[in-house]
Write an enzyme that holds these catalytic residues in place. Structure first.
Site, PDB file in Angstrom:
ATOM      1  N   ARG A   1      15.680 -19.067  19.581  1.00  0.00           N
ATOM      2  CA  ARG A   1      15.715 -17.811  18.837  1.00  0.00           C
ATOM      3  C   ARG A   1      15.495 -16.611  19.764  1.00  0.00           C
ATOM      4  NH1 ARG A   1      12.294 -17.060  13.356  1.00  0.00           N
ATOM      5  NH2 ARG A   1      13.744 -15.568  12.452  1.00  0.00           N
TER       6      ARG A   1
ATOM      7  N   LEU B   1       0.826  -1.209   0.000  1.00  0.00           N
ATOM      8  CA  LEU B   1       0.000   0.000   0.000  1.00  0.00           C
ATOM      9  C   LEU B   1       0.863   1.263   0.000  1.00  0.00           C
ATOM     10  CD1 LEU B   1      -2.679  -1.147   2.630  1.00  0.00           C
ATOM     11  CD2 LEU B   1      -2.921  -1.072   0.152  1.00  0.00           C
TER      12      LEU B   1
ATOM     13  N   LYS C   1      15.701  -5.894   3.182  1.00  0.00           N
ATOM     14  CA  LYS C   1      16.209  -4.872   4.119  1.00  0.00           C
ATOM     15  C   LYS C   1      17.667  -5.093   4.534  1.00  0.00           C
ATOM     16  CE  LYS C   1      11.654  -3.865   6.007  1.00  0.00           C
ATOM     17  NZ  LYS C   1      10.823  -3.690   7.197  1.00  0.00           N
TER      18      LYS C   1
ATOM     19  N   ALA D   1      10.657 -13.299  17.573  1.00  0.00           N
ATOM     20  CA  ALA D   1      12.080 -12.936  17.629  1.00  0.00           C
ATOM     21  C   ALA D   1      12.704 -12.952  16.239  1.00  0.00           C
ATOM     22  CB  ALA D   1      12.817 -13.894  18.568  1.00  0.00           C
ATOM     23  N   GLY D   2      11.880 -12.701  15.188  1.00  0.00           N
ATOM     24  CA  GLY D   2      12.409 -12.578  13.826  1.00  0.00           C
ATOM     25  C   GLY D   2      12.812 -11.126  13.566  1.00  0.00           C
ATOM     26  N   GLY D   3      12.796 -10.741  12.279  1.00  0.00           N
ATOM     27  CA  GLY D   3      13.202  -9.385  11.915  1.00  0.00           C
ATOM     28  C   GLY D   3      12.311  -8.321  12.549  1.00  0.00           C
TER      29      GLY D   3
ATOM     30  N   ARG E   1       8.168 -18.888  19.945  1.00  0.00           N
ATOM     31  CA  ARG E   1       7.812 -20.307  19.857  1.00  0.00           C
ATOM     32  C   ARG E   1       9.058 -21.181  19.931  1.00  0.00           C
ATOM     33  NH1 ARG E   1       5.059 -21.962  14.298  1.00  0.00           N
ATOM     34  NH2 ARG E   1       7.126 -21.252  13.637  1.00  0.00           N
TER      35      ARG E   1
ATOM     36  N   ASP F   1      11.538   1.940  10.627  1.00  0.00           N
ATOM     37  CA  ASP F   1      10.581   0.981  11.199  1.00  0.00           C
ATOM     38  C   ASP F   1      10.389   1.192  12.704  1.00  0.00           C
ATOM     39  OD1 ASP F   1       9.950  -0.353   8.848  1.00  0.00           O
ATOM     40  OD2 ASP F   1      11.591  -1.785   9.065  1.00  0.00           O
TER      41      ASP F   1
HETATM   42  P1  ATR Z   1       9.793 -11.372  10.325  1.00  0.00           P
HETATM   43  O1  ATR Z   1      11.050 -10.858   9.691  1.00  0.00           O
HETATM   44  O2  ATR Z   1       8.523 -10.891   9.690  1.00  0.00           O
HETATM   45  O3  ATR Z   1       9.785 -11.226  11.805  1.00  0.00           O
HETATM   46  P2  ATR Z   1      10.671 -14.125  10.493  1.00  0.00           P
HETATM   47  O4  ATR Z   1      12.069 -13.701  10.699  1.00  0.00           O
HETATM   48  O5  ATR Z   1      10.390 -15.277   9.558  1.00  0.00           O
HETATM   49  O6  ATR Z   1       9.761 -12.948   9.938  1.00  0.00           O
HETATM   50  O7  ATR Z   1      10.029 -14.428  11.929  1.00  0.00           O
HETATM   51  C1  ATR Z   1       8.726 -14.922  12.078  1.00  0.00           C
HETATM   52  C2  ATR Z   1       8.373 -14.951  13.547  1.00  0.00           C
HETATM   53  O8  ATR Z   1       7.039 -15.405  13.703  1.00  0.00           O
HETATM   54  C3  ATR Z   1       9.243 -15.877  14.366  1.00  0.00           C
HETATM   55  O9  ATR Z   1       9.375 -15.330  15.669  1.00  0.00           O
HETATM   56  C4  ATR Z   1       8.405 -17.159  14.364  1.00  0.00           C
HETATM   57  O10 ATR Z   1       8.666 -18.032  15.447  1.00  0.00           O
HETATM   58  P3  ATR Z   1       9.778 -19.202  15.307  1.00  0.00           P
HETATM   59  O11 ATR Z   1      11.118 -18.521  15.472  1.00  0.00           O
HETATM   60  O12 ATR Z   1       9.459 -20.142  16.408  1.00  0.00           O
HETATM   61  O13 ATR Z   1       9.607 -19.789  13.924  1.00  0.00           O
HETATM   62  C5  ATR Z   1       7.039 -16.570  14.544  1.00  0.00           C
HETATM   63  N1  ATR Z   1       5.955 -17.459  14.138  1.00  0.00           N
HETATM   64  C6  ATR Z   1       5.625 -17.833  12.880  1.00  0.00           C
HETATM   65  N2  ATR Z   1       4.549 -18.640  12.896  1.00  0.00           N
HETATM   66  C7  ATR Z   1       4.189 -18.793  14.206  1.00  0.00           C
HETATM   67  C8  ATR Z   1       3.127 -19.491  14.867  1.00  0.00           C
HETATM   68  N3  ATR Z   1       2.225 -20.211  14.200  1.00  0.00           N
HETATM   69  N4  ATR Z   1       3.055 -19.380  16.208  1.00  0.00           N
HETATM   70  C9  ATR Z   1       3.956 -18.648  16.909  1.00  0.00           C
HETATM   71  N5  ATR Z   1       4.978 -17.964  16.323  1.00  0.00           N
HETATM   72  C10 ATR Z   1       5.084 -18.022  14.990  1.00  0.00           C
END
Ligand code: ATR
Length: 315
Positions: free
Chosen positions: A180, A40, A90, A152-154, A176, A126
């Site tokens: 991480r 968007l 990024k 704990a991802g990006g 989860r 961000d």
């Molecule tokens: P982003 O950069 O958007 O944060 P990412 O680096 O792929 O994307 O991270 C995705 C996050 O969503 C992670 O914290 C992931 O948890 P895991 O490290 O355990 O994979 C979390 N995530 C994705 N699906 C999930 C689910 N169904 N329940 C809980 N956490 C989830």
């Protein structure tokens, strides 16, 4: 090429090499990602340029990490005024910049590039976008709130970094995959203990992704931020059920649209106040606009454009 002058054309696929034939007037700007078709940002940024009387065109460019260096080289020469980067670009863009602002260094990622006469300066809006969105939604800054961060991802890393920069009194991270969460904690501890922010009293810990631990953490929490991508999986349950959330809680979901329907329903059942991530998109975009133009962003114009495009996309 005539179609490039059609004001309604906002999607260019770099694999078609269209970016290599773009004219330099009106000054082009873009969002670079893959997928990018849903973005968007073009609607919001074009509304801001038009309202401000700036002769610019904002495009979507479908490009991933592999093709990014080639696209960026050409965009530097056209020249583009600047661009935004979204998933998955990024971190690669961080590496491609000639210079990085303090925000880009802190976040180890670039979502906004300013092209200064062929010299690329990388920024990250961000974190500040999230902080402004929080204030917009709840009238509070991260420094006033004890925060439970899910993910704990990006996205999680960006939220945690901003929360620490604003001296959040307590930050608890749950993921989860617990390894991480531990990795993110270690990175944050290392980063902030050896930086000018070392004066900050870091109050950081993690809890396991299990109901009793989450429930106990939530009792001591003012704000929960969902930075997981769970909502993007239609089969995944909501990240927290209503029974775990006290009514005093503020809930901020970094996702928007149907991806947060389930979690919003749970938060509302619990009586919690709730915001989605559309405000974060707005405020990170407003900060990018100001970097490109050295002007205050027309926030209301951008918000209206974003909300109507979003509503149309939901129909
Ligand atoms: P982003 O950069 O958007 O944060 P990412 O680096 O792929 O994307 O991270 C995705 C996050 O969503 C992670 O914290 C992931 O948890 P895991 O490290 O355990 O994979 C979390 N995530 C994705 N699906 C999930 C689910 N169904 N329940 C809980 N956490 C989830």
């Amino acid at each position: 090429m005539a179609s490039l002058h059609n004001r309604r054309l906002q999607f260019i696929c770099v694999k078609s090499d269209a970016v290599f034939t773009l004219p330099s007037r009106p000054v082009p700007y873009a969002v670079l990602g893959n997928p990018v078709n849903h973005s968007l940002s073009p609607v919001m940024q074009q509304a801001a340029f038009d309202h401000s009387g700036i002769e610019a065109r904002y495009f979507r460019i479908e490009v991933g990490e592999e093709d990014l260096p080639r696209a960026v080289d050409r965009m530097r020469q056209v020249p583009f005024g600047g661009w935004n980067c979204t998933v998955p670009n990024k971190i690669k863009m961080y590496q491609l910049c000639d210079r990085r602002s303090e925000s880009a260094e802190l976040f180890h990622a670039v979502n906004t590039v300013v092209n200064e006469k062929g010299h690329l300066i990388g920024h990250n809006t961000d974190g500040i976008g999230w902080s402004h969105a929080l204030y917009d939604a709840f009238g509070k800054r991260p420094g006033e709130l004890r925060i439970l961060l899910l993910g704990a991802g990006g996205a999680g890393r960006a939220i945690a970094t901003q929360a620490i920069l604003e001296k959040c009194p307590e930050l608890i991270i749950a993921n989860r995959n617990p390894g991480r969460a531990q990795d993110l904690l270690s990175q944050l501890n290392a980063q902030f203990h050896s930086s000018p922010f070392s004066r900050t009293q870091l109050n950081l810990r993690s809890v396991r992704w299990q109901e009793p631990e989450l429930e106990a953490a939530l009792r001591e929490t003012d704000l929960v931020v969902n930075a997981t991508s769970a909502g993007l999986d239609p089969k995944a349950p909501p990240v927290l059920p209503a029974r775990l959330m006290p009514g005093h809680l503020l809930v901020f979901d970094t996702l928007y649209g149907s991806a947060c329907d389930k979690f919003r329903a749970e938060a509302q059942t619990a009586g919690a106040r709730w915001s989605d991530g559309l405000r974060m998109l707005l405020h990170q975009g407003a900060a990018a606009f100001s970097l490109w133009t050295a002007r205050e962003a027309p926030l209301k114009i951008m918000r209206d454009a974003l909300e109507s495009a979003f509503s149309a996309s939901r129909r």
